[in-house]
Scaffold this active site. Structure first.
Site, PDB file in Angstrom:
ATOM      1  N   THR A  39      21.359  19.638  25.925  1.00 14.79           N
ATOM      2  CA  THR A  39      19.960  19.400  26.271  1.00 14.79           C
ATOM      3  C   THR A  39      19.506  17.963  26.065  1.00 14.79           C
ATOM      4  O   THR A  39      18.574  17.508  26.735  1.00 14.79           O
ATOM      5  CB  THR A  39      19.035  20.329  25.462  1.00 14.79           C
ATOM      6  N   THR A  85      25.444  22.462  23.324  1.00 15.09           N
ATOM      7  CA  THR A  85      25.193  23.500  22.319  1.00 15.09           C
ATOM      8  C   THR A  85      25.617  24.881  22.767  1.00 15.09           C
ATOM      9  O   THR A  85      26.131  25.674  21.969  1.00 15.09           O
ATOM     10  CB  THR A  85      23.690  23.518  21.958  1.00 15.09           C
ATOM     11  N   THR A 133      11.808  16.480  31.637  1.00 14.01           N
ATOM     12  CA  THR A 133      12.040  15.675  30.446  1.00 14.01           C
ATOM     13  C   THR A 133      12.121  16.616  29.252  1.00 14.01           C
ATOM     14  O   THR A 133      11.471  17.668  29.242  1.00 14.01           O
ATOM     15  CB  THR A 133      10.922  14.631  30.254  1.00 14.01           C
ATOM     16  N   ASP A 139      29.559  16.508  23.717  1.00 11.38           N
ATOM     17  CA  ASP A 139      28.162  16.572  23.318  1.00 11.38           C
ATOM     18  C   ASP A 139      27.394  15.730  24.335  1.00 11.38           C
ATOM     19  O   ASP A 139      27.876  14.699  24.797  1.00 11.38           O
ATOM     20  CB  ASP A 139      27.996  15.975  21.919  1.00 11.38           C
ATOM     21  N   SER A 140      26.181  16.144  24.704  1.00 11.81           N
ATOM     22  CA  SER A 140      25.490  15.432  25.773  1.00 11.81           C
ATOM     23  C   SER A 140      25.127  14.002  25.398  1.00 11.81           C
ATOM     24  O   SER A 140      24.881  13.172  26.279  1.00 11.81           O
ATOM     25  CB  SER A 140      24.237  16.187  26.210  1.00 11.81           C
ATOM     26  N   SER A 141      25.101  13.681  24.114  1.00 17.27           N
ATOM     27  CA  SER A 141      24.833  12.300  23.721  1.00 17.27           C
ATOM     28  C   SER A 141      25.970  11.374  24.147  1.00 17.27           C
ATOM     29  O   SER A 141      25.801  10.144  24.183  1.00 17.27           O
ATOM     30  CB  SER A 141      24.610  12.204  22.209  1.00 17.27           C
ATOM     31  N   CYS A 153       3.008   7.998  28.217  1.00 21.37           N
ATOM     32  CA  CYS A 153       2.350   9.314  28.255  1.00 21.37           C
ATOM     33  C   CYS A 153       3.202  10.277  29.063  1.00 21.37           C
ATOM     34  O   CYS A 153       3.718   9.926  30.129  1.00 21.37           O
ATOM     35  CB  CYS A 153       0.967   9.215  28.888  1.00 21.37           C
TER      36      CYS A 153
END
Length: 339
Positions: A92, A15, A163, A60-62, A276
């Site tokens: 990100t 981005t 994360t 793109d990071s994907s 969690c």
């Protein structure tokens, strides 16, 4: 006058350097370079010198996966002796995966490798990218955090403890089970007890085997475990199992235990992590997790899913046997889990 530090800035895409198009935001190398030129702080005499290296094509990071982890780690290893630190500009969405991977790939790292990016592109008003770049550059030149880190929104986090927690807030990343390494306010304050000691010996690069079949299964209420049996073959080398709470699975899920036991006997390493964000897995603490321990699953402790997956890639890429991989998955190698 002290010699200025020298930082290598590596732009992978994401981005921070994107521009608007009729198809949505897309990477644009020329536009990104123009935006960098507009950040006046980067040319100040009290800033480190820097050089820019770009991925081609920008991604793109994907679209960043094992091949790009190898490429990025290789770029850093090749330039390791020429620079005092590295700033990696990365999208990100998968930044935590890449930062975790590089923490294992770069054994003996003794210089900062700081990942950062933006939630708002540099070409837009209110972009968070400007501050993220400037502060990441300063921290890379400081040399205090001699490891792979993520810097975002005023906080420096250990890369393999980070994360992504938000898609629309500037505080995009969290480190739920480890303290921030530093906080940037009016001054930059490091958390001394959280910093890792200096490494001994030269940098060692481990490239990941891109062909490794490693998977992820997330448990959910009503899951039909039988659907996963077809992928749990002797070809599957490692699996991260995201369970409830401290490592719990439905007590009625006998088929899951059968599938996992079958996979374990075939040589698959099953590592249990928690869904969690905060807390730790403790196999055997509840009856519903005791069975996982009995059939040979590995307790992932408080590792993030990103760290557990990339650690499996690392250990398998070293060519270790099953027993040693199981042992090392439960050891702390790069600060990725609490002891």
């Amino acid at each position: 006058m002290a010699q200025r530090k020298k930082i290598c800035m590596i732009y992978t895409g994401g981005t921070i350097g994107m521009v608007r198009s009729e198809h949505g935001y897309i990477p644009d190398s020329a536009a990104f370079r123009r935006q960098l030129d507009l950040i006046g702080d980067l040319s100040r005499s009290d800033m480190p010198e820097w050089e820019l290296v770009e991925f081609s094509p920008l991604l793109d990071s994907s679209d960043i996966a094992v091949a790009q982890w190898n490429q990025l780690a290789g770029l850093i290893a090749e330039r390791y002796n020429q620079f005092d630190g590295f700033v990696v500009l990365h999208g990100t969405d998968t930044m935590a995966y890449t930062a975790s991977a590089l923490s294992f790939m770069l054994k003996g790292l003794n210089k900062p490798v700081i990942f950062t990016g933006a939630q708002i592109p540099l070409c837009e008003l209110r972009s968070d990218g400007r501050e993220n770049i400037v502060t990441a550059m300063i921290m890379a030149a400081d040399g205090r955090a001699r490891e792979v880190c993520v810097y975002f929104n005023g906080r420096l986090l250990r890369g393999n403890r980070s994360t992504k927690q938000s898609s629309d807030q500037l505080a995009a990343f969290a480190s739920p089970n480890a303290p921030a390494l530093a906080k940037a306010g009016i001054t930059i304050e490091y958390t001394e007890q959280a910093l890792r000691p200096a490494s001994v010996g030269p940098l060692e690069l481990c490239r990941f085997d891109q062909s490794l079949p490693i998977g992820l299964i997330r448990v959910f209420p009503g899951i039909q475990f039988e659907l996963f049996e077809s992928i749990m073959t002797d070809k599957l080398r490692g699996v991260v199992l995201e369970t409830f709470g401290a490592g719990n699975v439905p007590s009625s899920g006998k088929s899951l235990l059968h599938i996992i036991e079958k996979a374990y006997r075939s040589g698959t390493i099953i590592t249990v992590c928690s869904q969690c964000m905060q807390g730790t897995v403790s196999l055997g603490a509840y009856a519903t997790s005791q069975a996982l321990r009995q059939i040979g699953a590995v307790d992932g402790g408080d590792m993030t899913t990103e760290a557990a997956l990339t650690k499996l890639y690392y250990l398998f890429s070293l060519g270790l046997d099953k027993a040693e991989i199981k042992r090392l998955m439960m050891c702390d190698l790069r600060g990725e889990r609490s002891v």
